[in-house]
Write a protein that holds these residues in place. Structure first.
Motif, short mmCIF file in Angstrom:
data_model
loop_
_atom_site.label_atom_id
_atom_site.label_comp_id
_atom_site.label_asym_id
_atom_site.label_seq_id
_atom_site.Cartn_x
_atom_site.Cartn_y
_atom_site.Cartn_z
N ALA A 159 0.81 -1.22 0.00
CA ALA A 159 0.00 0.00 0.00
C ALA A 159 0.85 1.27 0.00
O ALA A 159 0.35 2.34 -0.34
N SER A 160 2.13 1.15 0.36
CA SER A 160 3.00 2.33 0.44
C SER A 160 3.78 2.59 -0.84
O SER A 160 4.51 3.57 -0.93
N TRP A 161 3.62 1.72 -1.83
CA TRP A 161 4.42 1.83 -3.05
C TRP A 161 3.54 1.82 -4.29
O TRP A 161 2.54 1.10 -4.35
N ALA A 162 3.94 2.60 -5.27
CA ALA A 162 3.25 2.58 -6.57
C ALA A 162 3.73 1.37 -7.37
O ALA A 162 4.84 0.87 -7.16
N SER A 163 2.91 0.90 -8.27
CA SER A 163 3.30 -0.23 -9.12
C SER A 163 4.36 0.19 -10.12
O SER A 163 4.29 1.28 -10.69
N ALA A 164 5.35 -0.65 -10.32
CA ALA A 164 6.34 -0.40 -11.36
C ALA A 164 5.63 -0.43 -12.71
O ALA A 164 4.65 -1.16 -12.90
N ALA A 165 6.11 0.36 -13.63
CA ALA A 165 5.47 0.44 -14.94
C ALA A 165 5.64 -0.86 -15.73
O ALA A 165 6.50 -1.68 -15.43
N ALA A 166 4.79 -1.02 -16.72
CA ALA A 166 4.95 -2.15 -17.63
C ALA A 166 5.93 -1.73 -18.73
O ALA A 166 6.48 -0.64 -18.70
N GLY A 167 6.15 -2.61 -19.67
CA GLY A 167 7.03 -2.26 -20.78
C GLY A 167 8.42 -2.82 -20.67
O GLY A 167 9.28 -2.54 -21.52
N GLY A 168 8.67 -3.61 -19.64
CA GLY A 168 9.99 -4.22 -19.50
C GLY A 168 10.16 -5.39 -20.46
O GLY A 168 9.20 -5.89 -21.05
N ASN A 169 11.38 -5.85 -20.58
CA ASN A 169 11.67 -6.99 -21.46
C ASN A 169 12.85 -7.77 -20.88
O ASN A 169 13.87 -7.95 -21.53
#
Length: 311
Positions: free
Chosen positions: A152-162
């Motif tokens: 709950a204290s962290w934002a989700s890491a973005a998508a788009g990784g490979n």
């Protein structure tokens, strides 16, 4: 340089949304971030993990024994796979709280629980006293850091990784005294409580299990998950897996609607990171109004149908 191993929690072939938030915490430590997937067939989950931005590699351990998330089975394999890593992170979910202490014990270190802020590679902050105070914890520089991350204290890491996916094997002795028997879970078309962007919760003021139907109707109108206070759970209105709070689930939706909930500190601990809090209660002096962004004083059985009609 730090090397962080993030444990991928998954169920029915789907990566838990809390993993992307755990990766964000791992990236804050600095250095290389790898994700470890343990499953009978990890390919599908590994492909999902590889798409998370910030992940360098996805490591997989395929073993029929990993078909179910049994902490005593997974922990010995994780402890072996953690060789060479400075940090091992897992989400602070029900599964993570069961698994990560076992990993820490096998590695012979203390666990940092509910990590909410990274100050440096060995200094962190976590909540105590039901979230009323924040403590700074410093871990020994010569020990592996094992931590559960407060999603709950962290934002989700973005998508788009490979990230590259790499199969590994470990020489771990798996226990025979613990075995999987069965998994029972509630069936619902509503969003999962811990990942839902909108949540409607009911408390003791709802009055009965039958009356909880008004909570479900509003939630369905909003496309929201449904939660409850401990008082509602203890009264038997809803099952315990819907409980929000210190002894339930810690959530951070964009919108949280508290209906008939007085606002005990244990409940507020579970929603402190919510974006907008709306409180509906007939008691104008209820503590929930002190933290609410929007408050409606009145009878919930009158107000909720009016809200539904407006939506």
């Amino acid at each position: 340089m730090s090397k962080v191993l993030v444990i991928a929690e998954h169920l029915h072939g789907q990566l838990n949304a809390a993993v992307a938030k755990t990766v964000t915490a791992a990236v804050a430590v600095g250095g290389q971030v790898d994700v470890l997937v343990l499953a009978a067939d990890p390919a599908g989950v590994a492909a999902q993990a590889a798409q998370i931005a910030g992940v360098s590699r996805v490591l997989t351990i395929a073993n029929p024994a990993n078909a179910h998330a049994v902490a005593q089975v997974l922990a010995p394999q994780i402890a072996k796979a953690a060789a060479g890593y400075s940090h091992v992170f897992g989400p602070s979910t029900t599964t993570g709280k069961d698994l990560m202490p076992a990993v820490a014990a096998l590695l012979g270190v203390n666990q940092v629980s509910d990590l909410m802020t990274v100050i440096d590679a060995h200094t962190f902050q976590r909540p105590i006293y039901a979230g009323n105070a924040i403590i700074t914890v410093k871990t020994p520089a010569d020990q592996v850091v094992v931590a559960t991350v407060r999603a709950a204290s962290w934002a989700s890491a973005a998508a788009g990784g490979n990230a590259a996916i790499e199969a590994i094997s470990v020489d771990a002795t798996l226990p025979t005294h613990t075995r999987f028997v069965s998994l029972t879970s509630g069936k619902s078309d509503r969003p999962d409580l811990q990942s839902a962007k909108r949540v409607v919760s009911g408390g003791r003021g709802v009055g009965s299990a039958e009356n909880f139907e008004v909570i479900y109707k509003l939630a369905d109108k909003l496309g929201a998950g449904v939660g409850a206070s401990r008082a509602a759970v203890d009264a038997g209105y809803v099952p315990s897996d819907m409980q929000v709070g210190q002894t339930g689930k810690i959530i951070a939706p964009e919108l949280y609607v508290a209906v008939g909930i007085s606002g005990a500190i244990q409940h507020l601990t579970g929603i402190k990171d919510a974006g907008t809090i709306v409180a509906i209660n007939k008691d104008a002096d209820a503590p929930i109004f002190e933290v609410a962004d929007i408050g409606l004083v009145g009878d919930l059985f009158t107000l909720l149908p009016e809200l539904e009609a407006l939506i």
